[in-house]
Design an enzyme around this catalytic site. Sequence first.
Site, PDB file in Angstrom:
ATOM      1  N   ARG A  15       0.186  43.691  -3.243  1.00 27.69           N
ATOM      2  CA  ARG A  15       0.926  44.590  -4.137  1.00 27.69           C
ATOM      3  C   ARG A  15       2.087  43.815  -4.792  1.00 27.69           C
ATOM      4  O   ARG A  15       2.304  42.628  -4.517  1.00 27.69           O
ATOM      5  CB  ARG A  15       1.477  45.788  -3.353  1.00 27.69           C
ATOM      6  CG  ARG A  15       2.555  45.391  -2.377  1.00 27.69           C
ATOM      7  CD  ARG A  15       3.057  46.565  -1.562  1.00 27.69           C
ATOM      8  NE  ARG A  15       4.329  46.233  -0.941  1.00 27.69           N
ATOM      9  CZ  ARG A  15       4.908  46.924   0.026  1.00 27.69           C
ATOM     10  NH1 ARG A  15       4.311  47.997   0.499  1.00 27.69           N
ATOM     11  NH2 ARG A  15       6.061  46.552   0.518  1.00 27.69           N
ATOM     12  N   ASN A  60      -1.152  36.928   8.545  1.00 25.47           N
ATOM     13  CA  ASN A  60       0.273  37.024   8.877  1.00 25.47           C
ATOM     14  C   ASN A  60       0.854  35.626   8.735  1.00 25.47           C
ATOM     15  O   ASN A  60       0.597  34.747   9.565  1.00 25.47           O
ATOM     16  CB  ASN A  60       0.463  37.552  10.296  1.00 25.47           C
ATOM     17  CG  ASN A  60       1.933  37.600  10.688  1.00 25.47           C
ATOM     18  OD1 ASN A  60       2.817  37.298   9.872  1.00 25.47           O
ATOM     19  ND2 ASN A  60       2.203  37.978  11.924  1.00 25.47           N
ATOM     20  N   ASN A  87       4.136  33.678  -1.762  1.00 26.05           N
ATOM     21  CA  ASN A  87       4.887  34.840  -2.240  1.00 26.05           C
ATOM     22  C   ASN A  87       5.256  35.819  -1.136  1.00 26.05           C
ATOM     23  O   ASN A  87       6.233  36.574  -1.285  1.00 26.05           O
ATOM     24  CB  ASN A  87       4.048  35.548  -3.320  1.00 26.05           C
ATOM     25  CG  ASN A  87       4.519  36.954  -3.594  1.00 26.05           C
ATOM     26  OD1 ASN A  87       5.473  37.159  -4.346  1.00 26.05           O
ATOM     27  ND2 ASN A  87       3.875  37.944  -2.971  1.00 26.05           N
ATOM     28  N   TYR A 152      18.359  37.249   4.582  1.00 26.57           N
ATOM     29  CA  TYR A 152      17.442  37.106   3.439  1.00 26.57           C
ATOM     30  C   TYR A 152      17.851  35.923   2.557  1.00 26.57           C
ATOM     31  O   TYR A 152      17.025  35.072   2.207  1.00 26.57           O
ATOM     32  CB  TYR A 152      17.439  38.401   2.623  1.00 26.57           C
ATOM     33  CG  TYR A 152      16.488  38.382   1.448  1.00 26.57           C
ATOM     34  CD1 TYR A 152      15.120  38.556   1.634  1.00 26.57           C
ATOM     35  CD2 TYR A 152      16.956  38.188   0.150  1.00 26.57           C
ATOM     36  CE1 TYR A 152      14.245  38.528   0.551  1.00 26.57           C
ATOM     37  CE2 TYR A 152      16.093  38.165  -0.931  1.00 26.57           C
ATOM     38  CZ  TYR A 152      14.740  38.338  -0.730  1.00 26.57           C
ATOM     39  OH  TYR A 152      13.876  38.305  -1.808  1.00 26.57           O
ATOM     40  N   LYS A 156      15.813  32.306   1.810  1.00 31.59           N
ATOM     41  CA  LYS A 156      15.399  31.865   0.476  1.00 31.59           C
ATOM     42  C   LYS A 156      16.082  30.551   0.087  1.00 31.59           C
ATOM     43  O   LYS A 156      15.492  29.730  -0.633  1.00 31.59           O
ATOM     44  CB  LYS A 156      15.687  32.963  -0.548  1.00 31.59           C
ATOM     45  CG  LYS A 156      14.856  34.230  -0.337  1.00 31.59           C
ATOM     46  CD  LYS A 156      13.364  33.956  -0.484  1.00 31.59           C
ATOM     47  CE  LYS A 156      12.549  35.245  -0.468  1.00 31.59           C
ATOM     48  NZ  LYS A 156      11.102  35.012  -0.655  1.00 31.59           N
TER      49      LYS A 156
HETATM   50  N1  LIG Z   1      11.288  42.437  -5.983  1.00 30.74           N
HETATM   51  C1  LIG Z   1      12.339  41.654  -6.202  1.00 30.74           C
HETATM   52  O1  LIG Z   1      13.308  42.062  -6.864  1.00 30.74           O
HETATM   53  C2  LIG Z   1      12.372  40.240  -5.696  1.00 30.74           C
HETATM   54  C3  LIG Z   1      13.408  39.416  -6.133  1.00 30.74           C
HETATM   55  C4  LIG Z   1      13.459  38.097  -5.682  1.00 30.74           C
HETATM   56  C5  LIG Z   1      12.474  37.627  -4.832  1.00 30.74           C
HETATM   57  N2  LIG Z   1      11.470  38.464  -4.425  1.00 30.74           N
HETATM   58  C6  LIG Z   1      10.455  37.907  -3.529  1.00 30.74           C
HETATM   59  O2  LIG Z   1       9.175  38.097  -4.106  1.00 30.74           O
HETATM   60  C7  LIG Z   1       8.194  38.218  -3.079  1.00 30.74           C
HETATM   61  C8  LIG Z   1       7.383  39.480  -3.292  1.00 30.74           C
HETATM   62  O3  LIG Z   1       8.271  40.592  -3.284  1.00 30.74           O
HETATM   63  P1  LIG Z   1       7.842  42.067  -3.720  1.00 30.74           P
HETATM   64  O4  LIG Z   1       9.037  42.686  -4.335  1.00 30.74           O
HETATM   65  O5  LIG Z   1       6.543  42.045  -4.458  1.00 30.74           O
HETATM   66  O6  LIG Z   1       7.650  42.723  -2.260  1.00 30.74           O
HETATM   67  P2  LIG Z   1       6.655  43.837  -1.709  1.00 30.74           P
HETATM   68  O7  LIG Z   1       7.265  44.321  -0.457  1.00 30.74           O
HETATM   69  O8  LIG Z   1       6.321  44.837  -2.777  1.00 30.74           O
HETATM   70  O9  LIG Z   1       5.332  42.982  -1.401  1.00 30.74           O
HETATM   71  C9  LIG Z   1       5.349  42.001  -0.396  1.00 30.74           C
HETATM   72  C10 LIG Z   1       3.940  41.779   0.106  1.00 30.74           C
HETATM   73  O10 LIG Z   1       4.016  40.806   1.155  1.00 30.74           O
HETATM   74  C11 LIG Z   1       3.245  41.274   2.247  1.00 30.74           C
HETATM   75  N3  LIG Z   1       3.754  40.713   3.500  1.00 30.74           N
HETATM   76  C12 LIG Z   1       4.890  41.038   4.166  1.00 30.74           C
HETATM   77  N4  LIG Z   1       4.991  40.344   5.300  1.00 30.74           N
HETATM   78  C13 LIG Z   1       3.901  39.537   5.361  1.00 30.74           C
HETATM   79  C14 LIG Z   1       3.434  38.581   6.304  1.00 30.74           C
HETATM   80  N5  LIG Z   1       4.095  38.336   7.446  1.00 30.74           N
HETATM   81  N6  LIG Z   1       2.281  37.922   6.037  1.00 30.74           N
HETATM   82  C15 LIG Z   1       1.585  38.181   4.907  1.00 30.74           C
HETATM   83  N7  LIG Z   1       1.972  39.098   3.995  1.00 30.74           N
HETATM   84  C16 LIG Z   1       3.110  39.758   4.219  1.00 30.74           C
HETATM   85  C17 LIG Z   1       3.370  42.786   2.204  1.00 30.74           C
HETATM   86  O11 LIG Z   1       2.347  43.447   2.934  1.00 30.74           O
HETATM   87  C18 LIG Z   1       3.327  43.051   0.708  1.00 30.74           C
HETATM   88  O12 LIG Z   1       1.999  43.222   0.241  1.00 30.74           O
HETATM   89  C19 LIG Z   1       8.976  38.181  -1.762  1.00 30.74           C
HETATM   90  O13 LIG Z   1       8.963  36.871  -1.241  1.00 30.74           O
HETATM   91  C20 LIG Z   1      10.375  38.565  -2.169  1.00 30.74           C
HETATM   92  O14 LIG Z   1      11.346  38.078  -1.289  1.00 30.74           O
HETATM   93  C21 LIG Z   1      11.407  39.752  -4.829  1.00 30.74           C
END
Ligand SMILES: NC(=O)c1ccc[n+]([C@@H]2O[C@H](COP(=O)([O-])OP(=O)(O)OC[C@H]3O[C@@H](n4cnc5c(N)ncnc54)[C@H](O)[C@@H]3O)[C@@H](O)[C@H]2O)c1
Length: 252
Positions: A15, A60, A87, A152, A156
């Site tokens: 997702r 995982n 990601n 967090y 990062k």
């Molecule tokens: N959304 C933001 O504003 C934002 C900003 C900066 C960085 N990020 C980074 O982008 C990436 C994706 O974020 P997002 O907003 O789409 O998050 P999200 O929570 O919508 O999706 C994260 C996905 O990672 C999966 N996941 C979680 N733990 C896991 C594990 N141990 N092994 C495998 N899969 C795992 C979840 O099931 C999920 O499908 C992350 O690394 C997040 O830190 C997001």
Amino acid sequence: MRLKDKVALVTGGARGIGLAIARALTAEGAVPVVADIDGDGARAAVATLDHRNGLALALNVADAESVAASIHAVTERYGRLDILVNNAGIGSSAPFLDLRLEDWNRTIAVNLTGAFLVAQAAARVMAGHGGGRIVNVTSPSGQRGGRGRAAYGTSKAGLELLTKVMAVELAEHGITVNAIAPGPIETEMVRHAHDAETRAAYGRLIPMGRYGNPEDIGAAAVFLCSDESRYVHGHVLNVDGGFGGAGLMTDK
Ligand SMILES: NC(=O)c1ccc[n+]([C@@H]2O[C@H](COP(=O)([O-])OP(=O)(O)OC[C@H]3O[C@@H](n4cnc5c(N)ncnc54)[C@H](O)[C@@H]3O)[C@@H](O)[C@H]2O)c1
């Protein structure tokens, strides 16, 4: 079709940003491998992608055995791996004085150790097949101090530095390593984590005045995985509407 027939593994691809990246890579001809701790979600995601030969994996990233099994499944099926987008990640926010060790450990385990485990296993395959592309998903929270971001942000920041070390060591194997630092992007993670006050603060701090969309990150990932970025290496690309570069933004 800038990525035609490239085998592309996207962790956390069920997702949000990961799914948008998988979709964008697939649209450029890549063979998508979506790996997620939510195995059903990964399968559902792959079913929406426009490719007949995609693969869904329950992975995982924080578990070394699970990582080894997933990389093995990829090489069994395709014989190689060309692209990794690291990601998968979890959000966490707690005041420094209240941060619990278990939350610190969980955040570091998934966001930093998990990225290391997958990158190392993937790079070993890439190194044996002439090279590849690795893109780590970091965050502006890893570049500057933010309230509640001890775990967090540190995870990062570590991943940003790991990106640079990997770039130094993996160049000789034909592997480019870069990172994308997304600004606030409309996903499930943000819908849970950002209250009205946080949204208003970002509204004042982002020159473009809006949250990003997952597709904004997908487009950047395509660039970093394509031949167009062949001399971009060890770089962190902020995709954040100008947040990282902005200072004072009043007229007075
Ligand atoms: N959304 C933001 O504003 C934002 C900003 C900066 C960085 N990020 C980074 O982008 C990436 C994706 O974020 P997002 O907003 O789409 O998050 P999200 O929570 O919508 O999706 C994260 C996905 O990672 C999966 N996941 C979680 N733990 C896991 C594990 N141990 N092994 C495998 N899969 C795992 C979840 O099931 C999920 O499908 C992350 O690394 C997040 O830190 C997001």
